[in-house]
Design an enzyme around this catalytic site. Structure first.
Site, PDB file in Angstrom:
ATOM      1  N   ASP A  62      -3.898 159.743-151.574  1.00  0.00           N
ATOM      2  CA  ASP A  62      -4.993 158.844-151.960  1.00  0.00           C
ATOM      3  C   ASP A  62      -6.292 159.171-151.240  1.00  0.00           C
ATOM      4  O   ASP A  62      -6.310 159.960-150.282  1.00  0.00           O
ATOM      5  CB  ASP A  62      -4.590 157.374-151.722  1.00  0.00           C
ATOM      6  CG  ASP A  62      -3.845 157.164-150.401  1.00  0.00           C
ATOM      7  OD1 ASP A  62      -3.930 158.031-149.527  1.00  0.00           O
ATOM      8  OD2 ASP A  62      -3.194 156.119-150.249  1.00  0.00           O
ATOM      9  N   ASN A 127       1.688 144.646-146.698  1.00  0.00           N
ATOM     10  CA  ASN A 127       2.044 143.923-147.927  1.00  0.00           C
ATOM     11  C   ASN A 127       3.012 144.734-148.801  1.00  0.00           C
ATOM     12  O   ASN A 127       3.221 144.401-149.962  1.00  0.00           O
ATOM     13  CB  ASN A 127       0.783 143.560-148.727  1.00  0.00           C
ATOM     14  CG  ASN A 127       0.013 144.797-149.182  1.00  0.00           C
ATOM     15  OD1 ASN A 127       0.452 145.926-148.973  1.00  0.00           O
ATOM     16  ND2 ASN A 127      -1.129 144.580-149.816  1.00  0.00           N
ATOM     17  N   HIS A 129       2.647 147.891-149.745  1.00  0.00           N
ATOM     18  CA  HIS A 129       2.091 148.959-150.594  1.00  0.00           C
ATOM     19  C   HIS A 129       2.550 150.333-150.122  1.00  0.00           C
ATOM     20  O   HIS A 129       2.834 150.528-148.938  1.00  0.00           O
ATOM     21  CB  HIS A 129       0.559 148.867-150.708  1.00  0.00           C
ATOM     22  CG  HIS A 129      -0.223 149.257-149.493  1.00  0.00           C
ATOM     23  ND1 HIS A 129      -1.313 148.533-149.052  1.00  0.00           N
ATOM     24  CD2 HIS A 129      -0.118 150.297-148.628  1.00  0.00           C
ATOM     25  CE1 HIS A 129      -1.834 149.116-147.993  1.00  0.00           C
ATOM     26  NE2 HIS A 129      -1.115 150.185-147.700  1.00  0.00           N
ATOM     27  N   GLU A 134      -0.904 148.586-154.706  1.00  0.00           N
ATOM     28  CA  GLU A 134      -0.857 147.250-154.136  1.00  0.00           C
ATOM     29  C   GLU A 134       0.153 146.386-154.912  1.00  0.00           C
ATOM     30  O   GLU A 134       0.559 146.761-156.019  1.00  0.00           O
ATOM     31  CB  GLU A 134      -2.254 146.618-154.221  1.00  0.00           C
ATOM     32  CG  GLU A 134      -3.332 147.387-153.459  1.00  0.00           C
ATOM     33  CD  GLU A 134      -3.285 147.160-151.936  1.00  0.00           C
ATOM     34  OE1 GLU A 134      -2.240 146.734-151.412  1.00  0.00           O
ATOM     35  OE2 GLU A 134      -4.317 147.423-151.288  1.00  0.00           O
TER      36      GLU A 134
HETATM   37  C1  F6R Z   1      -2.369 156.346-146.612  1.00  0.00           C
HETATM   38  C2  F6R Z   1      -1.581 155.463-147.450  1.00  0.00           C
HETATM   39  C3  F6R Z   1      -1.287 154.062-147.066  1.00  0.00           C
HETATM   40  C4  F6R Z   1      -0.746 153.938-145.642  1.00  0.00           C
HETATM   41  C5  F6R Z   1      -0.445 152.475-145.308  1.00  0.00           C
HETATM   42  C6  F6R Z   1      -0.026 152.309-143.863  1.00  0.00           C
HETATM   43  O1  F6R Z   1      -2.513 157.616-147.214  1.00  0.00           O
HETATM   44  O2  F6R Z   1      -1.192 155.881-148.488  1.00  0.00           O
HETATM   45  O3  F6R Z   1      -0.339 153.531-147.956  1.00  0.00           O
HETATM   46  O4  F6R Z   1       0.412 154.701-145.509  1.00  0.00           O
HETATM   47  O5  F6R Z   1      -1.586 151.691-145.537  1.00  0.00           O
HETATM   48  O6  F6R Z   1      -1.096 152.630-143.031  1.00  0.00           O
HETATM   49  P1  F6R Z   1      -0.893 152.865-141.473  1.00  0.00           P
HETATM   50  O7  F6R Z   1       0.019 154.040-141.333  1.00  0.00           O
HETATM   51  O8  F6R Z   1      -2.275 153.161-140.952  1.00  0.00           O
HETATM   52  O9  F6R Z   1      -0.301 151.617-140.931  1.00  0.00           O
END
Ligand code: F6R
Length: 235
Positions: A62, A127, A129, A134
């Site tokens: 992403d 959450n 995701h 989401e």
């Molecule tokens: C990032 C991504 C997000 C993160 C998630 C957890 O490329 O795809 O889904 O993996 O938001 O973020 P952290 O690891 O910073 O807690």
């Protein structure tokens, strides 16, 4: 789904880095990569190792809409800083946050078609995701543009000078795109991930309200977590 619980993030990251190296040594060529705090230590271990990705391809999950590749909070920049500057790949793909929506979605889908992912590394949001899918994202989604939820904006604001600077949209691989990977490793560390981890590991079927639960139907998914992220799991 296979579960590996380690005492702390460092030990868990070591296991993940070794699995990535094993995949490369056994012929894996295309690596799906994530950004954020979860994979940071894994990238550091890989960067400090002898591993050579120069014949491999990376495809990131992403990117924020509106951030250029050289913006310090862009995922392009993150990947360069944490991994690519030390371990260049033959080709590295990250969505282009400045590109036209329809063109970018078509471009990314054709990249994924040309380079089926052998091993996908994932983090998980508080959450539930995965990538920026989401809660409520259709299980059959491909690459798309998303409006980030308030919970994700709040979680990500720590990286920006001010909450107003946090982008409100992102391009993301969809849940169906992620499920096409041959192998998946999901990382989760810390107490604030414990609820999402519990929902994932206790799910019996995919629930769009907790997007990571789509992984219950994946044939080769390993969840690697620390004790804090495992704290709500039944003994
Ligand atoms: C990032 C991504 C997000 C993160 C998630 C957890 O490329 O795809 O889904 O993996 O938001 O973020 P952290 O690891 O910073 O807690």
């Amino acid at each position: 789904m296979k579960l590996i619980v380690k005492e702390n993030k460092a030990q868990a990251s070591h296991v993940a880095a070794e699995l990535i190296k094993e995949e490369l040594n056994s012929g894996g060529k295309v690596f799906g990569l994530a950004t954020g705090s979860s994979p940071e230590a894994v990238y550091e271990l890989l960067a400090d190792s002898e591993v050579d990705f120069s014949d491999a391809i990376s495809v990131n999950l992403d990117e924020y809409v509106g951030l250029s590749a050289d913006h310090e909070q862009s995922y392009h920049y993150f990947m360069h800083q944490h991994l690519f500057q030390y371990k260049p790949f033959q080709a590295s793909y990250v969505p282009d946050g400045l590109a036209d929506e329809n063109e970018e979605i078509d471009r990314y889908e054709s990249i994924l078609k040309d380079h089926p992912i052998d091993l996908q590394l994932l983090g998980i949001g508080e959450n539930g995701h995965i990538a920026f899918n989401e809660p409520g994202t259709p299980l059959d989604s491909d690459t798309h543009k998303v409006d980030l939820t308030e919970s994700t904006i709040q979680a990500n604001k720590r990286f920006f000078n001010h909450e107003d600077e946090v982008p409100r949209q992102a391009y993301t691989m969809g849940l169906r795109s992620i499920m096409k990977a041959k192998k998946i490793i999901l990382l989760a560390f810390g107490e604030r991930k414990a609820q999402a981890v519990k929902e994932l590991l206790e799910a019996t079927k995919a629930d769009p309200d907790s997007p990571a639960t789509v992984l219950v139907d994946h044939p080769d998914c390993t969840v690697i977590i620390d004790e804090a992220a495992a704290s709500l799991l039944a003994e």
